[in-house]
Design an enzyme around this catalytic site. Structure first.
Site, PDB file in Angstrom:
ATOM      1  N   GLY A  29       3.928   4.804 -15.612  1.00  0.00           N
ATOM      2  CA  GLY A  29       5.317   5.074 -15.945  1.00  0.00           C
ATOM      3  C   GLY A  29       5.548   6.549 -16.232  1.00  0.00           C
ATOM      4  CD  GLU A  51     -23.117  15.273  11.749  1.00  0.00           C
ATOM      5  OE1 GLU A  51     -22.987  16.335  11.122  1.00  0.00           O
ATOM      6  OE2 GLU A  51     -22.990  14.137  11.224  1.00  0.00           O
ATOM      7  CD  GLU A  78       0.730   2.203  -7.580  1.00  0.00           C
ATOM      8  OE1 GLU A  78       1.045   1.174  -8.215  1.00  0.00           O
ATOM      9  OE2 GLU A  78       0.488   2.192  -6.365  1.00  0.00           O
TER      10      GLU A  78
END
Length: 371
Positions: A300, A52, A298
């Site tokens: 395994g 704003e 990310e």
């Protein structure tokens, strides 16, 4: 133009703050006078002026300051009403005598929630609520998840073969991980890293792949890196711990915390935290000094499945390769490969999009969403 059109523009502007506004929400603002946009702005970075403020400054810089008292201000999230790093936006709107404000959705932050709207209405400003509310809530789902559940928004990401394997079982780190996807997918993943606050891998992935988890194929900041090592088996020489490109948090067991702190005492960019379960790990990341609002996992199979089984995920981004597990590695390097099965999402997970050209499908968790 309709109110919905101006609110869509607010969201377009807000998206420009991806990766820099957090832990604040992404906010865009448009000021309209008699059907003409006279000012626009967005929250560019955490600690900087809010949307704003930037939109009012834009209108004044364009010579339209005297029209503010006859205009409508559109903003996708309720203007703040408290002093934080910047003054309250609701007070600025009152000060500039803007007579009408259209808001996409209420702010979930307890210091604001409903108070910004009340402040403006008390000053005689006409406030319209709920313009594209569903879209505005979903847009800032990271922020709302963090505020509602006290944990980051969790994005699971993996690539799998055409026959459903994350990888072949590799005997050691001497055999580098095969690349399943192409360059376009790689660029996309690095863009995601630049847009989210943190990224996490498990012990096995850190040890076998030695990933840097940084942004290299895209412009943007590096995420906070995190890894799990309950038994302190990861070598100090991993890129996660020593490349100096980003901060790293090592999560270990309470019994190993003091030992881990001693191991990394000469590396101020590595922080050590103890945790008991994934809920505690996520709460730690959400709190100071990290203030993580979104996390990419990310890891395994074991790490990904642990988040799925605990119900601590919000979104999954899954690449499917055209290669089978037998096609990943040369036969002379890995004969008769055995696949590591990819995680399986619950049947309740909803597919919400994707990019067919890179084999990507995106899923959302079907319950426990604040939006």
């Amino acid at each position: 133009m309709t109110e919905e059109t101006y609110m869509k523009r607010c969201l377009e502007l807000a998206a420009l703050g991806a990766g820099s506004a957090s832990p604040n929400p992404m906010v865009g603002c448009v000021i309209v006078h008699e059907g003409r946009v006279i000012g626009e702005g967005w929250h560019r970075r955490y600690g900087g002026p809010h949307a704003e403020v930037n939109a009012v400054a834009d209108a004044e810089a364009n010579g339209y300051g005297d029209l503010l008292s006859e205009s409508t201000l559109y903003v996708n999230l309720e203007p703040c009403s408290h002093w934080g790093k910047t003054p309250p936006c609701a007070d600025l709107i009152v000060e500039k005598r803007i007579p009408r404000v259209a808001v996409g959705c209420i702010d979930a932050y307890c210091e604001v929630s409903g108070r910004g709207v009340a402040r403006m209405r008390e000053a005689g400003i006409e406030v319209t609520m709920g313009v594209l509310e569903r879209e505005c809530l979903h847009f800032n789902r990271r922020f709302f998840t963090a505020q509602t559940f006290g944990r980051p928004y969790v994005i699971l990401k993996w690539a799998q073969t055409s026959d459903g394997s994350l990888d072949a079982v590799r005997p050691s780190a001497d055999l580098p991980a095969a690349w399943m996807t192409g360059e376009a997918a790689r660029v996309l993943v690095h863009r995601w890293r630049a847009e989210e606050d943190a990224i996490l891998v498990g012990t096995r992935t850190a040890e076998l792949d030695d990933p840097s988890l940084t942004v290299r194929a895209w412009e943007g900041r590096n995420p906070l890196r995190a890894t799990i090592d309950r038994r302190l088996v990861l070598p100090r020489g991993l890129r996660l711990f020593g490349d100096g490109r980003a901060r790293t948090v090592l999560f270990t067991s309470p019994e190993r915390k003091a030992e881990a702190e001693a191991v990394f005492s000469d590396r101020p960019e590595v922080a050590v935290e103890a945790f008991g379960d994934l809920s505690e790990l996520l709460r730690t990341l959400r709190q100071k000094p990290y203030e993580v609002q979104s996390l990419i996992v990310e890891g395994g199979r074991q790490v990904l499945e642990s988040f799925i089984e605990a119900g601590l995920w919000d979104e999954a981004r899954v690449f499917t390769s055209g290669l089978s597990v037998r096609e990943l590695y040369p036969a002379d390097r890995l004969p008769n490969p055995v696949g590591v099965p990819a995680p399986v999402l619950p049947v309740s997970a909803r597919e919400v999009g994707g990019i067919p050209a890179v084999g990507l499908k995106i899923f959302e968790r079907a319950c426990n969403s604040p939006v």
